[in-house]
Design a protein around this motif. Sequence first.
Motif, PDB file in Angstrom:
ATOM      1  N   THR A  97      -1.737  -1.932  -7.994  1.00 39.51           N
ATOM      2  CA  THR A  97      -3.023  -2.192  -7.334  1.00 39.51           C
ATOM      3  C   THR A  97      -3.178  -3.694  -7.076  1.00 39.51           C
ATOM      4  N   MET A  98      -2.799  -4.492  -8.064  1.00 41.05           N
ATOM      5  CA  MET A  98      -2.921  -5.947  -7.913  1.00 41.05           C
ATOM      6  C   MET A  98      -1.966  -6.481  -6.842  1.00 41.05           C
ATOM      7  N   GLY A 120       0.806   4.019  -2.804  1.00 45.82           N
ATOM      8  CA  GLY A 120       0.505   5.410  -2.445  1.00 45.82           C
ATOM      9  C   GLY A 120       1.572   6.373  -2.935  1.00 45.82           C
ATOM     10  N   MET A 151       0.837  -1.210   0.000  1.00 41.44           N
ATOM     11  CA  MET A 151       0.000   0.000   0.000  1.00 41.44           C
ATOM     12  C   MET A 151       0.870   1.257   0.000  1.00 41.44           C
ATOM     13  N   TYR A 195      -3.854  -6.040  -3.656  1.00 39.46           N
ATOM     14  CA  TYR A 195      -4.941  -7.023  -3.599  1.00 39.46           C
ATOM     15  C   TYR A 195      -4.401  -8.421  -3.262  1.00 39.46           C
TER      16      TYR A 195
END
Length: 150
Positions: free
Chosen positions: A103-104, A51, A47, A107
């Motif tokens: 992003t993946m 970010g 993250m 996830y």
Amino acid sequence: ADKIDDAAKVLSEKSYPFLKEIDWTDGVYGVLPTAKPLDVLKAIDKMLVMGAAMDPAALKAGVLAHSEAIGRVDSKGVTTLEDYTATNAAIGHMIASVPASKTMDVYNAFNKFSLGKDVGPYMMSKVNAEDAKAAYKAFLEFKDVVKASQ
Ligand code: BCL
Ligand code: PID
Ligand code: PID
């Protein structure tokens, strides 16, 4: 308003019933998963990396949208449809500003220890399943618009 803003309006209308059914006053939402702290650490790192890669203007808009949304929560902690829409639009722009792989990575890191077998069914048991399914369907349509803007 761009395509992500338009899509956020649809997503928010279709998922607001679900959002309202969540008990935002439940202490469980303030609890970090502790089953495997070192996996949690790795997921948080993903993250942070995501970010730091975001377009700073999109990130700032996201921060401000959340701050305004917090300023208008009702007695159950639920913000207005308008604020929820602005929040989804801002997050859509934040996600569109980074490569899909970042992003993946987030996830997949969270999937390792939480989403799948515990969190999903638990969350589902606390809300109206039909509303959750409608929200998920709307999310899948939203992500296609975000993906097309990447
Ligand atoms: Mg946040 C996501 C709460 C501040 C950036 N954030 C989440 C959610 C959770 C949450 C609702 C993570 C759990 C989850 O997926 O539930 N955020 C939250 C709160 C604050 C907050 C309470 C707060 O200010 C007090 N977030 C901020 C900061 C932002 C920020 C300030 C940056 C500026 N937040 C992000 C980003 C993400 C989140 C980026 C996510 O990707 C994540 C998320 O929502 O992933 C789906 C389920 C989600 C909801 C209940 C919210 C509505 C979701 C959608 C639009 C419709 C439902 C789809 C479906 C039924 C559930 C999704 C399943 C999975 C995709 C598999
Ligand atoms: C699957 C199978 C396919 C079909 C499919 C499918 C689903 C994929 C999915 C999905 C991917 C997915 C991704 C999600 C990602 C969420 C990411 C959240 C990131 C949050 C961050 C938070 C933060 C901050 C912030 C900035 C700070 C740092 C932090 C700075 C510089 C499986 C459907 C395609 C939900 C980054 C924002 C404040 C940490 O692929 O067949 O369903 O969901 O504080 O940085 O300030
Ligand atoms: C996918 C597949 C890849 C391509 C891809 C892709 C897309 C990923 C995506 C995407 C992830 C994503 C996430 C979104 C999340 C939105 C979350 C919104 C949250 C809103 C909240 C509002 C509120 C409040 C608030 C606090 C209150 C509660 C509330 C309390 C205690 C799939 C494109 C990379 C859109 C939380 C803030 C006031 C409800 O990865 O191939 O496209 O979108 O009032 O708290 O009361």
